[in-house]
Design a protein around this motif. Structure first.
Motif, short mmCIF file in Angstrom:
data_model
loop_
_atom_site.label_atom_id
_atom_site.label_comp_id
_atom_site.label_asym_id
_atom_site.label_seq_id
_atom_site.Cartn_x
_atom_site.Cartn_y
_atom_site.Cartn_z
N VAL A 196 20.83 -5.88 -11.16
CA VAL A 196 21.69 -6.78 -10.38
C VAL A 196 22.86 -6.01 -9.77
O VAL A 196 23.25 -6.25 -8.63
CB VAL A 196 22.19 -7.93 -11.28
N GLN A 197 23.43 -5.07 -10.52
CA GLN A 197 24.58 -4.31 -10.05
C GLN A 197 24.21 -3.16 -9.12
O GLN A 197 25.08 -2.56 -8.51
CB GLN A 197 25.35 -3.76 -11.25
N ARG A 198 22.91 -2.87 -9.00
CA ARG A 198 22.49 -1.73 -8.17
C ARG A 198 22.69 -2.05 -6.69
O ARG A 198 22.26 -3.10 -6.21
CB ARG A 198 21.02 -1.41 -8.46
N PRO A 199 23.33 -1.16 -5.93
CA PRO A 199 23.52 -1.41 -4.49
C PRO A 199 22.19 -1.26 -3.75
O PRO A 199 21.26 -0.61 -4.24
CB PRO A 199 24.51 -0.32 -4.08
N PRO A 200 22.09 -1.87 -2.58
CA PRO A 200 20.85 -1.75 -1.80
C PRO A 200 20.58 -0.29 -1.41
O PRO A 200 21.50 0.51 -1.23
CB PRO A 200 21.12 -2.61 -0.56
N HIS A 201 19.29 0.02 -1.29
CA HIS A 201 18.83 1.34 -0.86
C HIS A 201 19.27 2.45 -1.82
O HIS A 201 19.42 3.61 -1.40
CB HIS A 201 19.33 1.66 0.56
N ASP A 202 19.49 2.11 -3.09
CA ASP A 202 19.84 3.12 -4.09
C ASP A 202 18.55 3.60 -4.75
O ASP A 202 17.92 2.85 -5.51
CB ASP A 202 20.78 2.54 -5.14
N PRO A 203 18.13 4.85 -4.51
CA PRO A 203 16.85 5.31 -5.04
C PRO A 203 16.95 5.98 -6.42
O PRO A 203 15.94 6.46 -6.93
CB PRO A 203 16.39 6.32 -3.99
N THR A 204 18.16 6.04 -6.99
CA THR A 204 18.30 6.73 -8.28
C THR A 204 17.48 6.02 -9.35
O THR A 204 17.36 4.78 -9.34
CB THR A 204 19.78 6.78 -8.70
N PRO A 205 16.92 6.76 -10.31
CA PRO A 205 16.07 6.14 -11.34
C PRO A 205 16.86 5.18 -12.22
O PRO A 205 18.05 5.37 -12.47
CB PRO A 205 15.56 7.35 -12.14
N VAL A 206 16.19 4.17 -12.68
CA VAL A 206 16.77 3.19 -13.61
C VAL A 206 16.79 3.83 -15.01
O VAL A 206 15.82 4.46 -15.44
CB VAL A 206 15.94 1.89 -13.63
N GLN A 207 17.91 3.68 -15.71
CA GLN A 207 18.07 4.30 -17.02
C GLN A 207 17.88 3.31 -18.17
O GLN A 207 17.41 3.70 -19.24
CB GLN A 207 19.48 4.93 -17.13
N SER A 208 18.23 2.06 -17.97
CA SER A 208 18.14 1.07 -19.06
C SER A 208 16.68 0.87 -19.47
O SER A 208 15.80 0.73 -18.62
CB SER A 208 18.73 -0.27 -18.62
N GLY A 209 16.44 0.86 -20.78
CA GLY A 209 15.11 0.60 -21.31
C GLY A 209 14.24 1.82 -21.47
O GLY A 209 13.13 1.71 -22.00
N ARG A 210 14.69 3.00 -21.05
CA ARG A 210 13.84 4.19 -21.16
C ARG A 210 13.70 4.67 -22.59
O ARG A 210 12.78 5.43 -22.92
CB ARG A 210 14.41 5.32 -20.30
N ASP A 211 14.64 4.23 -23.48
CA ASP A 211 14.56 4.62 -24.88
C ASP A 211 13.83 3.58 -25.73
O ASP A 211 13.78 3.71 -26.95
CB ASP A 211 15.97 4.82 -25.45
N VAL A 212 13.28 2.55 -25.10
CA VAL A 212 12.51 1.52 -25.82
C VAL A 212 11.03 1.76 -25.52
O VAL A 212 10.63 1.82 -24.35
CB VAL A 212 12.93 0.10 -25.38
N LYS A 213 10.24 1.88 -26.57
CA LYS A 213 8.84 2.26 -26.40
C LYS A 213 8.08 1.26 -25.54
O LYS A 213 7.26 1.66 -24.70
CB LYS A 213 8.18 2.36 -27.78
N GLU A 214 8.32 -0.03 -25.74
CA GLU A 214 7.60 -1.04 -24.98
C GLU A 214 8.09 -1.15 -23.53
O GLU A 214 7.32 -1.55 -22.65
CB GLU A 214 7.72 -2.41 -25.66
N LEU A 215 9.34 -0.83 -23.28
CA LEU A 215 9.89 -0.95 -21.93
C LEU A 215 9.75 0.33 -21.12
O LEU A 215 9.85 0.30 -19.89
CB LEU A 215 11.37 -1.34 -21.99
N ALA A 216 9.56 1.46 -21.80
CA ALA A 216 9.51 2.75 -21.09
C ALA A 216 8.43 2.77 -20.00
O ALA A 216 8.70 3.21 -18.88
CB ALA A 216 9.30 3.89 -22.09
N PRO A 217 7.17 2.29 -20.27
CA PRO A 217 6.19 2.29 -19.17
C PRO A 217 6.62 1.42 -17.99
O PRO A 217 6.38 1.79 -16.83
CB PRO A 217 4.92 1.74 -19.85
N LEU A 218 7.23 0.27 -18.27
CA LEU A 218 7.70 -0.60 -17.18
C LEU A 218 8.79 0.08 -16.37
O LEU A 218 8.78 0.05 -15.13
CB LEU A 218 8.21 -1.92 -17.76
#
Length: 486
Positions: A196-218
């Motif tokens: 929600v807080q990400r500005p438009p056209h921001d291509p940087t990778p999403v960091q939230s959830g990368r340390d959760v095994k079930e969310l990492a693939p998503l």
């Protein structure tokens, strides 16, 4: 179309776990209740038997003549013995098969409890049902009894002790599951907040959830999607900039030539004016033709790049050779319309294998129109830059492989000025031309490369002595039954 109601993962988790617990515990409770009811009845029956045997052993210590002569109410000693364990009991003396003399009984046993044959029985007295056991030994008959409603009360008490902890445990489990579900779903909440807080056209990778095994693939899939979207947007920006730059030049030239023609016709002070105006208009027309060709190729490239990756159509069997022949015919017709000077014969086309039946075993993951378009652009490019008396060489070859159907290769060679190895790499970029005076729009080879990539193939350019050699390699597939029918 009505919108589907939103579903809560937390509610589904709690309800699913609660339903599972209820089903498991209900099965266990039914099994325990059935087993307990059977064992409780067996235990109470054993109690009746034990009480009867105990009373028989004690009664046999008294003299039967004394017991028979004494009034039943005066057998205080015997009453104290048979009522000691709290079981309803009646003691009788058996004189004959029909003469049974009761000598002592507790107040809580129904009449005629000792009637009937030895063993277990059931009688009803005063609206109450009794479970009886009669034991006869050496002229002494002892009957013990239990009320069935008392037994049922014991079972109900056990059920209450079983259900109450279950209800309390279920309530605690629901609360704990809701709390744990809320905590477990916090990574999803953090992911939503970051998006929600990400500005438009921001291509940087999403960091939230990368340390959760079930969310990492998503999250990885989301980051890949963002990267593809950024690459697509950058691609569109470059495409727009290149197209605008490429179209600006012929538009400027057309505008200049038209202005020259207008000025020349407006002056009209010498005989050369009509010739100069005609020459300017002719050059403007050439610019229009060039711009038209460029627009046609831009539209063709857009159609290739926007084609669905899941398109099921393929070029099967002899359709491969037919597309090759169609491309050769179209290229020769186009070169003739453009007035390109060609040798005689202008094109040397060969199919290997030459037998049409040999192509029936393979197919290419490309629609026939795209395959013909790719080959046409290769031959057009070769005819446009070809020099010398030798014809342009175009070869369609199927190279079988022991591990599979192999590859289909289209090789086109011209004897023009050629390209250096560095220029061969640059020539596959959009709008690249060796010089501004070179014919064409610089999109033909780009279209071929995009078509090859859509079929997991490759396009390579190689310097030849003299000229340039272009190789289009496409992976062949075995013909399936459905493709053969098509």
């Amino acid at each position: 179309m009505t919108a589907r109601p939103m579903q809560s993962l937390r509610v589904r988790l709690v309800l699913g776990l609660s339903l599972t617990i209820c089903m498991v515990w209900s099965g266990v409770a039914i099994w325990q209740f059935t087993n307990m009811q059977r064992e409780l009845r067996t235990l109470l029956d054993d109690r009746l038997i034990a009480s009867a045997r105990m009373v028989v052993g004690i009664v046999q210590q008294f003299q039967q003549a004394e017991l028979a002569a004494a009034p039943r109410a005066s057998n205080d000693a015997l009453l104290s013995v048979i009522g000691r364990d709290g079981v309803a009991c009646e003691v009788s003396l058996v004189r004959s098969e029909v003469d049974i003399l009761p000598i002592a009984r507790t107040n809580n046993i129904p009449d005629m409890a000792s009637a009937g044959s030895a063993g277990f029985g059931q009688i009803t007295k005063g609206g109450k049902q009794w479970r009886t056991y009669v034991l006869e030994d050496k002229g002494v008959r002892v009957a013990t009894a239990d009320r069935l409603d008392v037994r049922d009360q014991l079972v109900q008490t056990f059920v209450r002790t079983l259900v109450l902890p279950f209800v309390l445990a279920l309530a605690v489990i629901l609360l704990l599951t809701w709390w744990m579900g809320t905590r477990s779903l916090r990574p999803l909440q953090r992911l939503r907040e970051e998006l929600v807080q990400r500005p438009p056209h921001d291509p940087t990778p999403v960091q939230s959830g990368r340390d959760v095994k079930e969310l990492a693939p998503l999250v990885d899939s989301l980051n890949q999607l963002l990267a593809r979207m950024d690459a697509s947007m950058e691609h569109e920006r470059r495409w727009t900039a290149d197209a605008a730059h490429e179209l600006r030049t012929p538009l400027t030239a057309i505008k200049t030539h038209v202005q020259v023609a207008q000025l020349t016709l407006a002056a009209g002070n010498n005989n050369a004016s009509p010739d100069k105006a005609a020459n300017a208009l002719r050059q403007a027309g050439e610019g229009i033709d060039h711009m038209h060709a460029t627009l046609e190729q831009l539209l063709q490239l857009a159609r290739v790049e926007s084609a669905s990756a899941g398109e099921a159509r393929a070029t099967v069997g002899t359709g491969i050779a037919q597309a090759f022949r169609l491309a050769c015919s179209q290229s020769l017709q186009r070169a003739e319309n453009e007035g390109i000077q060609l040798p005689s014969p202008p094109l040397d086309a060969a199919e290997i294998p030459a037998d049409p039946a040999a192509w029936q075993a393979i197919q290419l993951p490309l629609p026939p129109a795209l395959l013909a378009c790719a080959i046409t652009n290769l031959i057009d490019n070769a005819l446009r830059h070809h020099q010398g008396p030798a014809p342009v060489s175009a070869t369609l070859r199927w190279q079988a492989d022991a591990a599979g159907p192999g590859t289909v290769e289209v090789c086109v060679r011209d004897e023009g000025p050629g390209l250096t190895p560095a220029e061969c790499e640059q020539a596959l970029r959009r709008f690249w031309r060796k010089s501004s005076s070179s014919p064409g729009s610089g999109l033909g080879l780009t279209i071929v490369r995009r078509i090859a990539e859509s079929a997991h193939g490759t396009l390579t350019l190689e310097p030849a002595q003299p000229g340039l050699r272009a190789r289009l390699c496409l992976p062949a597939l075995a013909v399936t039954s459905s493709a053969a029918k098509d």
